[in-house]
Design a protein around this motif. Structure first.
Motif, PDB file in Angstrom:
ATOM      1  N   ALA A  33       0.556   2.275   4.923  1.00 43.53           N
ATOM      2  CA  ALA A  33       0.440   0.836   5.160  1.00 43.53           C
ATOM      3  C   ALA A  33      -0.222   0.135   3.978  1.00 43.53           C
ATOM      4  O   ALA A  33       0.114  -1.012   3.656  1.00 43.53           O
ATOM      5  N   LEU A  34      -1.165   0.811   3.319  1.00 41.79           N
ATOM      6  CA  LEU A  34      -1.780   0.234   2.116  1.00 41.79           C
ATOM      7  C   LEU A  34      -0.773   0.158   0.969  1.00 41.79           C
ATOM      8  O   LEU A  34      -0.830  -0.773   0.147  1.00 41.79           O
ATOM      9  N   ASP A  35       0.130   1.138   0.888  1.00 41.31           N
ATOM     10  CA  ASP A  35       1.208   1.053  -0.109  1.00 41.31           C
ATOM     11  C   ASP A  35       2.015  -0.227   0.090  1.00 41.31           C
ATOM     12  O   ASP A  35       2.384  -0.901  -0.885  1.00 41.31           O
ATOM     13  N   THR A  36       2.302  -0.560   1.343  1.00 44.47           N
ATOM     14  CA  THR A  36       3.028  -1.797   1.633  1.00 44.47           C
ATOM     15  C   THR A  36       2.229  -3.007   1.173  1.00 44.47           C
ATOM     16  O   THR A  36       2.783  -3.954   0.601  1.00 44.47           O
ATOM     17  N   GLN A  37       0.924  -2.986   1.423  1.00 48.85           N
ATOM     18  CA  GLN A  37       0.070  -4.093   0.981  1.00 48.85           C
ATOM     19  C   GLN A  37       0.152  -4.268  -0.534  1.00 48.85           C
ATOM     20  O   GLN A  37       0.292  -5.393  -1.035  1.00 48.85           O
ATOM     21  N   PRO A  76      -7.512  -2.240  -3.302  1.00 45.88           N
ATOM     22  CA  PRO A  76      -7.800  -1.356  -4.443  1.00 45.88           C
ATOM     23  C   PRO A  76      -6.599  -0.462  -4.740  1.00 45.88           C
ATOM     24  O   PRO A  76      -6.113   0.247  -3.851  1.00 45.88           O
ATOM     25  N   PRO A  77      -6.095  -0.480  -5.963  1.00 48.06           N
ATOM     26  CA  PRO A  77      -4.819   0.193  -6.244  1.00 48.06           C
ATOM     27  C   PRO A  77      -4.829   1.698  -6.025  1.00 48.06           C
ATOM     28  O   PRO A  77      -3.799   2.289  -5.707  1.00 48.06           O
ATOM     29  N   ASN A  78      -5.985   2.356  -6.181  1.00 47.65           N
ATOM     30  CA  ASN A  78      -6.034   3.814  -6.034  1.00 47.65           C
ATOM     31  C   ASN A  78      -6.389   4.258  -4.621  1.00 47.65           C
ATOM     32  O   ASN A  78      -6.435   5.469  -4.345  1.00 47.65           O
TER      33      ASN A  78
END
Length: 648
Positions: free
Chosen positions: A318-322, A567-569
């Motif tokens: 879900a964070l990848d989608t963000q 945060p990208p990582n």
């Protein structure tokens, strides 16, 4: 942390215990937000909140002490009789039971006096306040069915102690899982997630309802030890038990123990010892038989950790989608303002900035049209032209002012269009609608005109400085002073605005020979090569200023967009944490992560019905493998015959 030879700090050592790993996961989850309304944001928020509760309420406390009391949450459907079962096993009214729904508003936890500190001051359910009852239930007079008044601040956990409980177990009466009150449903879910074991109470009328099965599937996903109490079932009824068994098998939960409690008249609000004997015996065996108790704890604990690892992957996805959607919104903004910048610079390159009023003012300086037509034939008359220009210095400021107004108007229009288009593009994107809650972004900045004017005045000042710095030789300086920097500045502006791709020369044909006159004037003072350099430098300076102005307008969108950044990582770190958790589970037993401690002595308890005679073989005792003795359907029918026969 020591320094590496390359000057970079060393990476932290990998976690060596499950507690260290869980601590790292908690740190990562504290950074997780889903600010953009992506398609998976709402369920991801729910999952993340539930994972945090699971860590706080169950995993962290259980890993800190594997010998802590086994928390058994009694939950289930509305009106299933949870509170009556607890009161009946304890022989006193510790929790409200009535026809009024919802009855259980404040959860009630019953534990032995020696376990009181663990639940009052320990890490279990840290988000709930404590409404502690000082006296044990045996010392209290028989209360009414109304619970004590609740404090007005936040959710509370009411704690009472009882000598009647067997040692090493606590009972928690939870609100209805399908309550009409949303806060009660949320509380029930939170409490169930904090349990080592569920006693899930349902009835013949409610056992097939959807919401309870959602809860049971969630428990199965975490491998929670569940006991189902089928309450208020008619004597001799076997079809309901058979259908419930079928449903459990279809959901992969065929090993789940089922305890049937027949419909019966209450005496002083209590069920008879005979009716509650199977449940009392099951709880007593689980609490006091060490290998069974440890098996229940280990099964739920390890299942919860494995489920946690899987959920970390879901959260990372879900964070990848963000991240993807955030980049998409960023690209929308930059594309609109890049288009605006290209439009303005195209107007400069194609000569559109040389509007009629600019050319007219310039013609007032250089003279009549006849003079311009003959300029190529009168190259030797440049000195006369210079002398004539010296008489027209006062008009040069008008040329500069109108020219800069022209470019300011073009830039202002482009900025307004970019703001409008960007706002509407974000408005039609569900994830970008949060930015459009600021309606002022649909228009250019209110002070943009003043800001542009300031940049244009600074550009004119920079042109004068550029002209003076180029006139290095004494003769050139004298010509500059003779013509005047204002006039030369006006000529340079005309040349810049009439340039195509930064080039000057005989290919310029805009407005007849008007721009050519300006170029020849500059060449008479500085020379041909110097004029090319002047035009290039002045044009780049103007382009940079326009870019800076539009970047300022663009930043009005990009700055609030940073508030919605992830945060990208973080997705990578969560996936790595899930892998580390599984590796640590495989390598390290939770028993070895804590300080050695002896298995605590469990004081004898006296739950009503636990020693009911004649003995009842309820066939619900979990073995070390977690399955039920006699769990098949024919054994369940046999159980029903024994429970519902003449012995009652």
């Amino acid at each position: 942390m020591s320094a590496r030879t390359d000057g970079l700090p060393e990476a932290p050592p990998p976690p060596t215990t499950l507690q260290d790993t869980v601590h790292d996961i908690e740190r990562l989850l504290s950074q997780v937000t889903f600010p953009l309304d992506t398609i998976d944001a709402a369920p991801a928020r729910d999952v993340t909140q539930r994972v945090r509760h699971q860590l706080d309420n169950y995993i962290a406390p259980r890993l800190s002490d594997e010998h802590a009391p086994l928390l058994t949450v009694v939950g289930g459907s509305t009106g299933a009789g949870k509170s009556t079962l607890i009161n009946s096993m304890l022989g006193t009214h510790v929790t409200a039971a009535s026809a009024l729904r919802p009855t259980t508003r404040t959860p009630v936890l019953v534990c032995r006096p020696e376990d009181d500190a663990w639940f009052t001051y320990g890490a279990v359910l840290p988000g709930l306040g404590r409404a502690h009852v000082e006296r044990s239930v045996e010392e209290r007079p028989q209360p009414s069915t109304n619970p004590p008044a609740e404090p007005n601040h936040g959710p509370q956990l009411r704690i009472v102690t009882s000598e009647r409980l067997p040692g090493g177990i606590a009972l928690l009466d939870a609100p209805d899982i399908d309550s009409l009150v949303q806060a009660n449903r949320a509380m029930a879910t939170q409490l169930l997630d904090a349990a080592d074991m569920w006693v899930f109470v349902t009835t013949a009328a409610r056992y097939a309802d959807a919401i309870p099965w959602d809860a049971l599937r969630a428990a199965h996903a975490r491998n929670v030890h569940v006991v189902i109490v089928l309450n208020r079932i008619d004597r001799g009824e076997t079809s309901v038990l058979g259908d419930l068994t079928r449903l459990l098998e279809e959901h992969g939960m065929g090993h789940t123990p089922i305890i049937a409690v027949h419909e019966a008249t209450l005496t002083d609000g209590f069920l008879s010892e005979e009716a509650i004997a199977p449940l009392s015996r099951h709880l007593t065996r689980t609490a006091t038989t060490d290998h069974i108790r440890q098996h229940v704890i280990a099964t739920t604990r390890d299942g919860s950790l494995e489920h946690l690892a899987a959920q970390l992957g879901d959260i990372a996805a879900a964070l990848d989608t963000q991240l993807h959607v955030h980049r998409h919104l960023h690209d929308i903004v930059t594309a609109k303002f890049d288009s605006a910048r290209h439009d303005v610079l195209d107007h400069l390159n194609n000569g559109a900035a040389l509007r009629a009023e600019v050319l007219s003012s310039w013609q007032d300086i250089v003279g009549t049209g006849r003079f311009m037509r003959n300029i190529e034939q009168r190259m030797n008359a440049t000195r006369d032209l210079v002398a004539s220009m010296a008489l027209r210095r006062g008009r040069s400021a008008t040329v500069q002012e109108k020219a800069t107004q022209s470019i300011a108007t073009i830039t202002l229009s482009a900025a307004q269009t970019a703001a409008h288009n960007t706002w509407f593009a974000l408005y039609h994107d569900p994830a970008g609608q949060a930015l459009t809650l600021r309606p002022e972004l649909a228009h250019a900045s209110p002070d943009l005109a003043d800001h542009l004017g300031q940049h244009m005045r600074q550009w004119q000042d920079s042109l004068r400085e550029l002209l003076l710095s180029t006139g290095g030789r004494r003769r050139t300086t004298a010509r500059i002073l003779a013509v005047g920097t204002n006039t030369l500045g006006a000529a340079l502006i005309v040349v810049v605005f009439a340039s195509t791709g930064g080039l000057t020369g005989t290919e310029i044909t805009i407005a007849g020979g008007t721009a050519l006159v300006a170029q020849r004037l500059l060449e008479s003072v500085f020379g041909t090569e110097a004029v090319r350099q002047l035009a290039s430098t002045a044009g780049k300076d103007l382009s940079d200023r326009i870019t800076a102005v539009l970047a300022r307008e663009e930043q009005r969108f990009l700055t609030p967009l940073t508030e919605y950044a992830t945060p990208p990582n973080l997705p990578i770190q969560l996936r790595h944490a899930a892998t580390t958790l599984r590796t640590t589970m495989a390598r390290t037993s939770p028993t070895n992560t804590n300080k050695p401690s002896q298995t605590p002595h469990h004081p004898p308890g006296a739950l009503r019905g636990a020693t009911f005679s004649p003995p009842i073989d309820d066939h619900t005792t979990p073995t070390p493998t977690g399955h039920t003795e006699g769990g098949r359907f024919h054994r369940l029918l046999q159980q029903m015959r024994k429970i519902g026969g003449g012995e009652r």
